[in-house]
Scaffold this motif. Structure first.
Motif, PDB file in Angstrom:
ATOM      1  N   ALA A  95       0.840  -1.251  -0.109  1.00 55.94           N
ATOM      2  CA  ALA A  95      -0.190  -0.072  -0.156  1.00 55.94           C
ATOM      3  C   ALA A  95       0.765   1.261  -0.075  1.00 55.94           C
ATOM      4  CB  ALA A  95      -1.037   0.219   1.310  1.00 55.94           C
ATOM      5  N   GLY A  96       2.061   1.101   0.423  1.00 53.54           N
ATOM      6  CA  GLY A  96       3.022   2.288   0.345  1.00 53.54           C
ATOM      7  C   GLY A  96       4.555   2.029   0.478  1.00 53.54           C
ATOM      8  N   PRO A  97       5.544   2.790   0.534  1.00 51.33           N
ATOM      9  CA  PRO A  97       6.889   2.409   0.801  1.00 51.33           C
ATOM     10  C   PRO A  97       7.015   2.187   2.286  1.00 51.33           C
ATOM     11  CG  PRO A  97       6.559   4.869   0.363  1.00 51.33           C
ATOM     12  CD  PRO A  97       5.282   3.975  -0.005  1.00 51.33           C
ATOM     13  N   LEU A  98       6.344   2.800   3.195  1.00 53.99           N
ATOM     14  CA  LEU A  98       6.449   2.699   4.659  1.00 53.99           C
ATOM     15  C   LEU A  98       6.350   1.321   4.924  1.00 53.99           C
ATOM     16  CD1 LEU A  98       5.022   5.772   5.907  1.00 53.99           C
ATOM     17  CD2 LEU A  98       7.539   5.226   5.796  1.00 53.99           C
ATOM     18  N   ARG A  99       5.191   0.415   4.332  1.00 56.28           N
ATOM     19  CA  ARG A  99       4.952  -0.719   4.607  1.00 56.28           C
ATOM     20  C   ARG A  99       5.803  -1.830   3.942  1.00 56.28           C
ATOM     21  NH1 ARG A  99       0.469  -1.336   7.878  1.00 56.28           N
ATOM     22  NH2 ARG A  99      -0.759   0.762   8.145  1.00 56.28           N
ATOM     23  N   CYS A 100       6.268  -1.302   2.574  1.00 53.98           N
ATOM     24  CA  CYS A 100       6.883  -2.248   1.883  1.00 53.98           C
ATOM     25  C   CYS A 100       8.271  -2.264   2.057  1.00 53.98           C
ATOM     26  CB  CYS A 100       6.479  -1.714   0.044  1.00 53.98           C
ATOM     27  SG  CYS A 100       7.240  -3.032  -0.860  1.00 53.98           S
ATOM     28  N   THR A 101       8.640  -2.984   3.054  1.00 50.73           N
ATOM     29  CA  THR A 101      10.032  -2.895   3.262  1.00 50.73           C
ATOM     30  C   THR A 101      10.804  -3.827   2.717  1.00 50.73           C
ATOM     31  OG1 THR A 101       9.842  -4.657   4.739  1.00 50.73           O
ATOM     32  CG2 THR A 101       9.119  -2.850   5.844  1.00 50.73           C
ATOM     33  N   TRP A 102      12.405  -3.504   2.700  1.00 46.99           N
ATOM     34  CA  TRP A 102      13.068  -4.330   1.966  1.00 46.99           C
ATOM     35  C   TRP A 102      13.036  -5.999   2.233  1.00 46.99           C
ATOM     36  CZ3 TRP A 102      14.889  -2.002  -1.836  1.00 46.99           C
ATOM     37  CH2 TRP A 102      15.446  -0.607  -1.815  1.00 46.99           C
ATOM     38  N   TYR A 103      12.322  -6.342   3.464  1.00 51.68           N
ATOM     39  CA  TYR A 103      12.330  -7.626   3.649  1.00 51.68           C
ATOM     40  C   TYR A 103      11.151  -8.253   2.870  1.00 51.68           C
ATOM     41  CZ  TYR A 103      10.549 -11.576   6.369  1.00 51.68           C
ATOM     42  OH  TYR A 103      10.121 -13.124   6.522  1.00 51.68           O
ATOM     43  N   VAL A 104      10.173  -7.443   2.684  1.00 50.94           N
ATOM     44  CA  VAL A 104       8.958  -7.744   1.817  1.00 50.94           C
ATOM     45  C   VAL A 104       9.582  -7.860   0.473  1.00 50.94           C
ATOM     46  CG1 VAL A 104       6.818  -7.004   0.964  1.00 50.94           C
ATOM     47  CG2 VAL A 104       7.391  -6.910   3.308  1.00 50.94           C
ATOM     48  N   LEU A 105      10.175  -7.161  -0.021  1.00 49.73           N
ATOM     49  CA  LEU A 105      10.847  -7.037  -1.453  1.00 49.73           C
ATOM     50  C   LEU A 105      11.744  -8.243  -1.573  1.00 49.73           C
ATOM     51  CD1 LEU A 105      11.025  -3.252  -2.143  1.00 49.73           C
ATOM     52  CD2 LEU A 105       9.468  -4.759  -3.235  1.00 49.73           C
ATOM     53  N   GLY A 106      12.593  -8.365  -0.598  1.00 55.83           N
ATOM     54  CA  GLY A 106      13.552  -9.583  -0.774  1.00 55.83           C
ATOM     55  C   GLY A 106      12.807 -10.927  -0.752  1.00 55.83           C
ATOM     56  N   THR A 107      11.616 -11.125   0.048  1.00 54.05           N
ATOM     57  CA  THR A 107      10.885 -12.396  -0.088  1.00 54.05           C
ATOM     58  C   THR A 107      10.313 -12.322  -1.527  1.00 54.05           C
ATOM     59  OG1 THR A 107      10.314 -12.028   2.142  1.00 54.05           O
ATOM     60  CG2 THR A 107       8.645 -13.719   0.859  1.00 54.05           C
ATOM     61  N   ASP A 108       9.600 -11.321  -1.914  1.00 55.43           N
ATOM     62  CA  ASP A 108       9.330 -11.122  -3.241  1.00 55.43           C
ATOM     63  C   ASP A 108      10.056 -11.855  -4.319  1.00 55.43           C
ATOM     64  OD1 ASP A 108       6.418 -10.551  -3.314  1.00 55.43           O
ATOM     65  OD2 ASP A 108       6.960  -9.093  -5.111  1.00 55.43           O
ATOM     66  N   LEU A 109      11.345 -11.173  -4.144  1.00 54.90           N
ATOM     67  CA  LEU A 109      12.236 -11.731  -5.436  1.00 54.90           C
ATOM     68  C   LEU A 109      12.708 -13.073  -5.240  1.00 54.90           C
ATOM     69  CD1 LEU A 109      14.364 -10.428  -7.392  1.00 54.90           C
ATOM     70  CD2 LEU A 109      15.869  -9.771  -5.915  1.00 54.90           C
ATOM     71  N   THR A 110      12.643 -13.717  -3.898  1.00 51.07           N
ATOM     72  CA  THR A 110      13.147 -14.993  -3.747  1.00 51.07           C
ATOM     73  C   THR A 110      12.000 -15.845  -4.365  1.00 51.07           C
ATOM     74  OG1 THR A 110      14.356 -14.278  -1.683  1.00 51.07           O
ATOM     75  CG2 THR A 110      13.392 -16.638  -1.959  1.00 51.07           C
ATOM     76  N   LEU A 111      10.732 -15.595  -4.171  1.00 53.34           N
ATOM     77  CA  LEU A 111       9.595 -16.310  -4.820  1.00 53.34           C
ATOM     78  C   LEU A 111       9.727 -16.439  -6.231  1.00 53.34           C
ATOM     79  CD1 LEU A 111       6.479 -15.469  -2.677  1.00 53.34           C
ATOM     80  CD2 LEU A 111       7.512 -17.969  -2.937  1.00 53.34           C
ATOM     81  N   VAL A 112      10.040 -15.144  -6.941  1.00 54.65           N
ATOM     82  CA  VAL A 112      10.172 -15.229  -8.323  1.00 54.65           C
ATOM     83  C   VAL A 112      11.418 -15.928  -8.735  1.00 54.65           C
ATOM     84  CG1 VAL A 112      10.849 -13.617 -10.355  1.00 54.65           C
ATOM     85  CG2 VAL A 112       9.242 -12.822  -8.600  1.00 54.65           C
ATOM     86  N   VAL A 113      12.478 -15.793  -8.222  1.00 53.70           N
ATOM     87  CA  VAL A 113      13.954 -16.644  -8.658  1.00 53.70           C
ATOM     88  C   VAL A 113      13.515 -18.219  -8.375  1.00 53.70           C
ATOM     89  CG1 VAL A 113      16.085 -17.281  -8.121  1.00 53.70           C
ATOM     90  CG2 VAL A 113      15.291 -14.839  -8.186  1.00 53.70           C
ATOM     91  N   THR A 114      13.065 -18.486  -7.156  1.00 53.72           N
ATOM     92  CA  THR A 114      12.355 -19.825  -6.943  1.00 53.72           C
ATOM     93  C   THR A 114      11.370 -20.497  -7.978  1.00 53.72           C
ATOM     94  OG1 THR A 114      12.580 -19.297  -4.645  1.00 53.72           O
ATOM     95  CG2 THR A 114      11.445 -21.646  -5.244  1.00 53.72           C
ATOM     96  N   GLY A 115      10.458 -19.683  -8.526  1.00 52.66           N
ATOM     97  CA  GLY A 115       9.607 -20.173  -9.542  1.00 52.66           C
ATOM     98  C   GLY A 115      10.177 -20.334 -10.758  1.00 52.66           C
ATOM     99  N   ILE A 116      11.295 -19.600 -11.160  1.00 54.94           N
ATOM    100  CA  ILE A 116      11.935 -19.659 -12.411  1.00 54.94           C
ATOM    101  C   ILE A 116      12.667 -20.777 -12.601  1.00 54.94           C
ATOM    102  CG2 ILE A 116      13.692 -18.530 -14.047  1.00 54.94           C
ATOM    103  CD1 ILE A 116      12.661 -15.804 -13.078  1.00 54.94           C
ATOM    104  N   VAL A 117      13.356 -21.141 -11.291  1.00 57.47           N
ATOM    105  CA  VAL A 117      14.213 -22.177 -11.380  1.00 57.47           C
ATOM    106  C   VAL A 117      13.320 -23.646 -11.436  1.00 57.47           C
ATOM    107  CG1 VAL A 117      15.691 -23.526  -9.889  1.00 57.47           C
ATOM    108  CG2 VAL A 117      16.165 -21.011 -10.187  1.00 57.47           C
ATOM    109  N   MET A 118      12.189 -23.534 -10.409  1.00 61.11           N
ATOM    110  CA  MET A 118      11.234 -24.788 -10.675  1.00 61.11           C
ATOM    111  C   MET A 118      10.772 -25.152 -12.100  1.00 61.11           C
ATOM    112  SD  MET A 118       9.026 -24.521  -7.068  1.00 61.11           S
ATOM    113  CE  MET A 118       8.213 -25.719  -7.557  1.00 61.11           C
ATOM    114  N   SER A 119      10.565 -24.003 -12.870  1.00 61.47           N
ATOM    115  CA  SER A 119       9.945 -23.891 -14.019  1.00 61.47           C
ATOM    116  C   SER A 119      11.060 -24.875 -14.960  1.00 61.47           C
ATOM    117  CB  SER A 119       9.797 -22.687 -14.815  1.00 61.47           C
ATOM    118  OG  SER A 119       9.040 -21.704 -14.028  1.00 61.47           O
ATOM    119  N   GLY A 120      12.324 -24.561 -14.705  1.00 59.06           N
ATOM    120  CA  GLY A 120      13.202 -25.316 -15.567  1.00 59.06           C
ATOM    121  C   GLY A 120      13.332 -26.977 -15.036  1.00 59.06           C
ATOM    122  N   MET A 121      12.957 -27.069 -13.981  1.00 57.90           N
ATOM    123  CA  MET A 121      13.195 -28.500 -13.109  1.00 57.90           C
ATOM    124  C   MET A 121      11.741 -29.175 -13.664  1.00 57.90           C
ATOM    125  SD  MET A 121      14.910 -27.470  -9.716  1.00 57.90           S
ATOM    126  CE  MET A 121      15.031 -29.051  -8.991  1.00 57.90           C
TER     127      MET A 121
END
Length: 396
Positions: free
Chosen positions: A76-102
């Protein structure tokens, strides 16, 4: 509030009305993530029988669905969207891409089959763009691009095309956000100057000359008492003279005379302690949090103004929490309450009406110290004020 909850370069661009430029963008990003999730689920539903391990794909999309719904409020805004949230987001994306290849069929991958997260990955890059600007968007896009090349099909034409589009969109939006923040900060400062001038004119009209006369009289009588009546009268006369000169300078628009202020470092824990009571709690480090005297006094006064707003506006049953953090580069104080909050634009309307409590008592003080004051509120969820003073800027 730690760095994980602070939007980096966002602070200087926070408008009095509550991030008026950025809120629509963050709502759009949050809405895009939900639509992208629906698209990813529908794409997989149409082709999951062609996967070598379809169950693994459903497990991943289930986790992606839970995370998207759980993090919708964070976006909802940058005060709530912390680096932890974005890091989890990025981890899920990378995990999904790697799983796609497998889990996908190699023939499908060779023909350009999409990854499990598909366009949901773009929401992550947009989140990094909104939080940290185009550089962070480029970094997130690079990580996703490398994962796509290494984990799903190698450097094919489709992969390169998708990565370029992702990088261009993320960097462009991040750059636009940085320009918008800079423009909003400039506009905010101009509005503050205009509001201060109006306030000075109002004070000049409202202050009666009798106030100045009383101060002059106290100064003269204090000097006439002499040492026989004690040093307290002389000190009272000196202080009255300083205040008379300051008041005349304020009314005339001239520079304020220098006030005596302790230059030695002061412990903010001691300065903030008097603001606590049965409704207001202070959390501070166990060791002294030192700032130069003038900077410490101004920061404590800004916290006092925030606490005063809680007492006046949050309601008799509201509670507030003051959190003091001592960091190597800066000192941060956050004041959070569980009151009714306020709607976007409320503070801007108050400034236009001449009520400058937040503008001058809080944000003005922090700007003078080279720091930032961030205000965030949603009706029904209280108010959060974050005050940050850089140590380098406060040393002088």
């Amino acid at each position: 509030m730690s760095d994980g909850n602070r939007p980096g370069s966002v602070g200087a661009a926070v408008a009095a009305g509550g991030m008026s430029v950025e809120l629509p963008l963050w709502r759009a990003i949050s809405f895009f993530r939900v639509l992208a999730l629906c698209y990813a689920v529908l794409r997989y539903l149409d082709s999951y029988l062609e996967f070598l391990h379809p169950v693994a794909g459903w497990i991943y999309l289930g986790a992606l669905t839970l995370w998207t719904l759980a993090s919708t409020r964070a976006f909802a805004g940058p005060l709530r969207c912390t680096w932890y949230v974005l890091g989890t987001d990025l981890t899920l994306v990378v995990t999904g891409i790697v799983m796609s290849g497998m889990t996908d069929d190699p023939a499908r991958i060779a023909h350009g089959a999409p990854t499990l997260p598909t366009i949901w990955a773009a929401g992550t890059v947009l989140g990094f763009a909104g939080r940290g600007g185009w550089r962070w968007a480029a970094a997130a896009g690079s990580v996703i691009g490398v994962a796509n090349i290494l984990g799903h099909g190698g450097p094919t034409g489709d992969n390169i095309h998708n990565i370029v589009l992702l990088m261009v969109a993320g960097c462009a939006i991040g750059y636009v956000i940085e320009l918008a923040r800079a423009s909003e900060a400039t506009l905010t400062r101009a509005l503050q100057v205009e509001a201060a001038n109006r306030e000075r004119e109002r004070l000049s009209r409202d202050i009666h000359d009798g106030v100045l006369q009383v101060l002059a009289l106290v100064q003269r009588r204090g000097g006439e008492q002499g040492p026989g009546r004690g040093a307290d009268f002389a000190e009272l006369g000196r202080l009255a003279g300083e205040q008379e000169r300051a008041l005349r300078a304020l009314m005339s628009g001239g520079p304020l005379p220098a006030q005596r202020a302790p230059l030695e470092p002061q412990d903010l824990r001691t300065l903030l302690g008097p603001y606590t009571d049965e409704r207001i709690t202070l959390s501070a480090p166990g060791t002294p949090v030192l700032l130069p005297g003038p900077a410490a006094g101004e920061l404590a006064a800004a916290v006092g103004a925030a606490v005063d707003n809680v007492r006046r506006h949050a309601g008799p049953g509201a509670h507030a929490w003051i959190l003091l953090e001592d960091e190597p580069e800066a000192v941060t104080v956050s004041v959070r309450d569980d009151g009714p909050g306020f709607a976007a634009g409320r503070l801007g309307e108050a400034e236009q009406a001449g009520r400058l409590g937040v503008s001058q008592s809080i944000r003005g003080r922090l700007l003078d110290l080279g720091g930032t004051a961030e205000l965030y509120s949603v009706p029904g969820e209280g108010v959060e004020v974050e005050l940050r003073v850089p140590r380098r800027g406060s040393d002088g």
